[in-house]
Design an enzyme around this catalytic site. Structure first.
Site: not given
Length: 520
Positions: A213-215, A256, A327, A481
Site C-alpha cells: 500500500g501507500g505511506d 501508493g 485531488r 506519515d
C-alpha cells in the site's frame, strides 16, 4: 570422437584432493558435471559460493599451450534465494515428470538501486546426482537466519490507483512462492482494519509482516505492530514513555502515490526490489517516533508535518471523490493560494552531534542534552513545521525532505519555515526537487532534536477568524506519515532509537552500479 567426449571430460576433472587449501566456508562440499548454457561444466559447491568453468577439450596435437583458457564463473550463495528441481511435464501434469536438472534463482543488482531475479539452469539427467545437490543447496539456504519462512500480508486495495491487489498477486506473490514463503493475506476493507487484525492475530506464527500500500497503510501497520508489542508487554498504551520493540520485522511493498518509506529504504519504489529485499532477509533497524497529547498516545510514526503540509492533506481528504493525482494537485494549489501562517510555540530538546564515523555513515555519536533546563523554545508565525526521524526520500524530493537525518541515529530533524512571502515559500518548495540545499533561506531553521512539543496559539476576538487550521470541532490537522490526524491540544513528539526492524537496506549504503549475470 564427439561421442567419447563425456568420458574424456570425466577423466579431466580435477579430484577434490588436488584443490588448494580453502578458507572456512570455501571448503568444497560437492563437485560434479552439469551442462550450463549448452556447455559441459565442472561445478564446485561450497557453503559460501557456487563456481563453475567449462570443461575444455584437449588439443588434437596434445599441445596444452593452444588450449583455450576457461573463465570461471561464481555465484555467492548469499545472493541465492531459491533452488528447484527442473522437470519436463506434460500439459496438466502437476507432479512427477522427467528430471532435467536443477534451477538456481539468485538476486541480481541492477541500475538505480533496483533488484531483479535471474535463473541459472544446471542440467543433468541423473536423479541421484541432482537430489544430492538439491539437498545440499537447500541446507545452505536454510542456514540464512533472517530469511522469512512465513509472512502475514496486508493489501490495501484502495491505495493510489487501486493497483495494490494487482501488484501483490502479479509481482510479489510469485516471488514469495518461488522462495517457499508461506503467506496469510488480508485484503483490508476499511481504515483501521489492519490495526484490528494485528491486535488479535497470532504474531508468533509469522517471521514478519508485509504491507502492500501507500505511506498511510504502512504507517497503520507499523503503528499496529508497535501497539501490539506494548500490549503483549503489559504496558499502559495511553502513555508510553519507553516502548518495547516490535516483535517481528515489517516489509513495505510500495503501491501508493508518494511511497516515502519505500524510497527511503530501497532507493526506489520498485515492487520487485522491495519483495526481493524481504525474501533475502535484508533487515534494517529504524527509529520511530511517538506522537502524544498530555493525556494519551496518538500514534507511532516516522514523520509529521504541521501547518502547510497538514492543511494540504486535510483539504485533499475532503475531496476523496476526485482522482488521486488531481485531488492532491488541487489541494496543493488551493492551500498555496490561501497561504497563511500559524502562531504556535515550539519547545525542543536539542541533540549535539559529537562525531560521525566516515566508514559507517549511519554511526553517529550523539550527546543528548537531557535535563529539563536545556529545553529550548521558539514562538512565532510558522508556515510549516516538519518533524522527521527518517530522511523521507521520494521522487519529488530525491535528497529527502530531511536529508540531514538518518534511519537509526536516535535523532529527529526539526524543520521550521517562518512566515514569508508566497514567492519565497515557493522557491523553498522548488528546492526539494533539485540537488540544491532547500534550507538555505533566511526564513528556514533546522535543528537536530530528541523531543519536540508543538503548542498552537489560538487567537481570540477580532483575530479569531485567522485560525485557519481549525476545523469545525476546533482541532488542528496533522500529517503523520501521510495519514490525517486532528488534535486541539499540545502534541509531544519523542524519538525512540531502533524501535522496529524493516526489511530493506540503508539508502546511504546502496550501490547504483549495474551488475551482470549470465542467467542461463
Amino acid at each position: 570422437r564427439a561421442r567419447a567426449a563425456p568420458q574424456e571430460r570425466r577423466r579431466r576433472v580435477v579430484p577434490l584432493a588436488a584443490a588448494p587449501p580453502a578458507r572456512a566456508g570455501d571448503q568444497p562440499l560437492l563437485r560434479g558435471i552439469f551442462e550450463i548454457g549448452k556447455r559441459s561444466c565442472d561445478v564446485v559447491l561450497s557453503a559460501r559460493r557456487l563456481r563453475w568453468s567449462p570443461i575444455l577439450p584437449e588439443s588434437p596435437t596434445g599441445d596444452s599451450s593452444v588450449a583455450l583458457q576457461a573463465q570461471e564463473e561464481i555465484i555467492e550463495m548469499k545472493d541465492v534465494f531459491s533452488v528447484k528441481l527442473k522437470r519436463r511435464r506434460f500439459a496438466g501434469q502437476k507432479t512427477g515428470g522427467t528430471l532435467l536438472g536443477i534451477t538456481i534463482f539468485k538476486c541480481l543488482n541492477k541500475e538505480e538501486n533496483k533488484l531483479t531475479d535471474c535463473a541459472i539452469h544446471l542440467n543433468n539427467l541423473s536423479e541421484d546426482h541432482c537430489q544430492s545437490w538439491f539437498r545440499h543447496l537447500k541446507e545452505i539456504l536454510n542456514g540464512f537466519q533472517n530469511r522469512p519462512k512465513s509472512l502475514k500480508v496486508f493489501v490495501n486495495p484502495s491505495s493510489h490507483k487501486r493497483e495494490a491487489t494487482h501488484i501483490y498477486y502479479e509481482k510479489v506473490a510469485p516471488l514469495f512462492k518461488l522462495a517457499d514463503i508461506k503467506t496469510d493475506v488480508t485484503v483490508t476493507e476499511y481504515e483501521g482494519h489492519a490495526l484490528s487484525v494485528l491486535k488479535e492475530c497470532e504474531l508468533q506464527a509469522f517471521d514478519g509482516v508485509v504491507c502492500v500500500g501507500g505511506d498511510g497503510s504502512v504507517s497503520e501497520v507499523a503503528h499496529g505492530l508497535l501497539l501490539r508489542a506494548q500490549i503483549d508487554a503489559g504496558k499502559d498504551t495511553d502513555y508510553v514513555s519507553k516502548p518495547v520493540r516490535a516483535p517481528v520485522p515489517l516489509g513495505v511493498i510500495p503501491a501508493g502515490t508518494t511511497n516515502v518509506l519505500a524510497h527511503t529504504l530501497y532507493g526506489t519504489k520498485h515492487a520487485v526490489t522491495a519483495t526481493l529485499h524481504i525474501v533475502m532477509g535484508h533487515i534494517q533497524a529504524v527509529d520511530v517516533c511517538t506522537f502524544s497529547t498530555p493525556s494519551k498516545l496518538l500514534r507511532f510514526g516516522f514523520s509529521a508535518m504541521f501547518g502547510f503540509g497538514a492543511r494540504t492533506l486535510a483539504l485533499a481528504e475532503k475531496h476523496r471523490w476526485m482522482p488521486s493525482s488531481q485531488r492532491k494537485d488541487f489541494a496543493f494549489i488551493k492551500t498555496l493560494a490561501d497561504l497563511k501562517p500559524e502562531e504556535c510555540e515550539l519547545s525542543f530538546l536539542p541533540v549535539q552531534i559529537l562525531e560521525e564515523d566516515s566508514h559507517e555513515k549511519d554511526r553517529i555519536i550523539l550527546l543528548y542534552l537531557g535535563s529539563k533546563d536545556q529545553w529550548q523554545k521558539i514562538q512565532g508565525h510558522f508556515l510549516n513545521v516538519s518533524i522527521m526521524a527518517i530522511p523521507c526520500l521520494c521522487s519529488m524530493a530525491p535528497r529527502g525532505l530531511a536529508p540531514n537525518t538518518r534511519l537509526n541515529n536516535g535523532s529527529m530533524a526539526l524543520i521550521v519555515v517562518q512566515n514569508t512571502s508566497r514567492t519565497e515559500f515557493i522557491k523553498h518548495l522548488k528546492r526539494y526537487t533539485s540537488v540544491k540545499n532547500q534550507f538555505n533561506f533566511p526564513f528556514v531553521e533546522t535543528y537536530t532534536v530528541r523531543e519536540v512539543k508543538v503548542q498552537p496559539r489560538l487567537k481570540s476576538g477580532p483575530d479569531a477568524k485567522e485560525n485557519v487550521c481549525l476545523n469545525a470541532e476546533g482541532n488542528y490537522p496533522w500529517n503523520i506519515d501521510g495519514d490525517l490526524m486532528k488534535e486541539a491540544s499540545e502534541v509531544h513528539v519523542r524519538v525512540h532509537p531502533q524501535l522496529i526492524d524493516l526489511y530493506g537496506v540503508n539508502t546511504d549504503d546502496l550501490e547504483s552500479s549495474q551488475a551482470t549475470c549470465n542467467c542461463i
